[in-house]
Design a protein around this motif. Structure first.
Motif, short mmCIF file in Angstrom:
data_model
loop_
_atom_site.label_atom_id
_atom_site.label_comp_id
_atom_site.label_asym_id
_atom_site.label_seq_id
_atom_site.Cartn_x
_atom_site.Cartn_y
_atom_site.Cartn_z
N GLN A 164 0.82 -1.21 0.00
CA GLN A 164 0.00 0.00 0.00
C GLN A 164 0.86 1.27 0.00
OE1 GLN A 164 -2.50 -0.55 3.55
NE2 GLN A 164 -4.12 -1.22 2.17
N MET A 165 0.22 2.39 -0.34
CA MET A 165 0.90 3.68 -0.20
C MET A 165 1.30 3.85 1.27
SD MET A 165 -0.57 7.57 -0.78
CE MET A 165 -0.71 7.51 -2.56
N PRO A 166 2.55 4.27 1.55
CA PRO A 166 2.98 4.41 2.95
C PRO A 166 2.09 5.36 3.74
CG PRO A 166 4.86 4.57 1.46
CD PRO A 166 3.62 4.58 0.59
N ASP A 167 1.84 5.00 4.99
CA ASP A 167 1.00 5.82 5.86
C ASP A 167 1.53 7.24 5.99
OD1 ASP A 167 -1.07 6.29 7.88
OD2 ASP A 167 0.56 6.22 9.33
N ARG A 168 2.85 7.39 6.09
CA ARG A 168 3.43 8.74 6.26
C ARG A 168 3.10 9.63 5.06
NH1 ARG A 168 7.59 5.41 5.18
NH2 ARG A 168 8.80 5.80 3.29
N GLU A 169 3.06 9.03 3.86
CA GLU A 169 2.72 9.82 2.66
C GLU A 169 1.26 10.27 2.71
OE1 GLU A 169 2.61 9.45 -2.21
OE2 GLU A 169 3.83 8.00 -1.08
N LYS A 170 0.37 9.39 3.14
CA LYS A 170 -1.04 9.76 3.26
C LYS A 170 -1.21 10.87 4.29
CE LYS A 170 -3.09 5.45 1.70
NZ LYS A 170 -4.11 4.43 1.85
N ARG A 171 -0.50 10.75 5.43
CA ARG A 171 -0.61 11.78 6.47
C ARG A 171 -0.11 13.13 5.97
NH1 ARG A 171 2.89 10.43 10.18
NH2 ARG A 171 3.34 8.26 9.70
N CYS A 172 0.94 13.11 5.17
CA CYS A 172 1.49 14.37 4.63
C CYS A 172 0.50 15.05 3.68
CB CYS A 172 2.80 14.10 3.88
SG CYS A 172 4.19 13.79 4.97
N ARG A 173 -0.32 14.26 3.02
CA ARG A 173 -1.25 14.81 2.02
C ARG A 173 -2.62 15.15 2.61
NH1 ARG A 173 -0.53 10.97 -3.24
NH2 ARG A 173 -1.86 12.57 -4.15
N ALA A 174 -2.81 14.82 3.88
CA ALA A 174 -4.13 15.00 4.53
C ALA A 174 -4.33 16.43 5.01
CB ALA A 174 -4.25 14.04 5.70
N ASP A 175 -5.60 16.82 5.10
CA ASP A 175 -5.97 18.08 5.78
C ASP A 175 -6.12 17.82 7.27
OD1 ASP A 175 -6.36 19.77 3.37
OD2 ASP A 175 -7.94 18.30 2.94
#
Length: 200
Positions: A164-175
């Motif tokens: 999966q896409m790394p969690d840290r990348e998702k967190r960086c892109r989140a509002d």
């Protein structure tokens, strides 16, 4: 009408957060449930996916064609390329259902709706959203949850996470990031804060 995108990797607690938002009165599009319907009895994806993994194609007690999800999972573990083949079949059908959902609630005049989509960033769905919330938990917690829920070992769960896409990348892109590694009460407090911002 505004759209909240809700996403996060498997085992992060996204289903729990989606349920809290639903109870608060927000319409929620559940993409996982949509995929289950598409792969279920006489689902729109059954024939095409069955051609890719004939061993997964089965008939239920009422004579309807359906898919054995465990057989699909085993096939993917043996050949990871199948994931992309499945996505080519599933994603257009999910997008179609999502667009119908949005059209319905736009006509109803809803102020906010929620798109609960695990692959929100990967499929470009975030571009439709006014705000994106990512549900996150420590990697160890995530692996334990997956292993417990799916009846697999921690190393098997880790291999699923690695795809999966790394969690840290998702967190960086989140509002907004909702952390679910502590108690349910703590998660509920974070969701209440998000709801206040949405209704603000």
């Amino acid at each position: 009408m505004k759209i909240l995108g809700l996403t996060g990797g498997m085992g992060m607690g996204k289903t729990t957060v989606a349920a809290m938002l639903r109870r608060a009165g927000f319409p929620v599009f559940d993409s996982d449930a949509t995929v289950h319907r598409l792969q279920g009895p006489n689902g729109k994806a059954v024939a095409a996916m069955g051609r890719l993994v004939p061993a997964a194609l089965m008939t239920d007690c009422e004579g309807r064609e359906t898919l054995d999800r465990q057989a699909l999972r085993k096939a993917v573990m043996a050949d990871s390329k199948l994931i992309h083949d499945f996505e080519k079949i599933i994603h257009p059908l999910v997008f179609e259902a999502r667009n119908e959902f949005l059209k319905h609630y736009r006509r109803k005049g809803s102020a906010w709706v929620v798109l609960d989509v695990p692959l929100l960033f990967e499929t470009g769905g975030h571009r439709k959203c006014d705000k994106v919330a990512v549900v996150s938990a420590p990697r160890r917690t995530q692996a334990k949850r997956i292993a417990r829920r799916r009846g697999m070992t921690i190393p098997e769960a880790e291999r699923m996470i690695a795809r999966q896409m790394p969690d840290r990348e998702k967190r960086c892109r989140a509002d907004v990031v909702i952390h679910t590694g502590l108690s349910k009460a703590d998660t509920r407090r974070q969701v209440r804060t998000l709801i206040r911002e949405m209704r603000g």
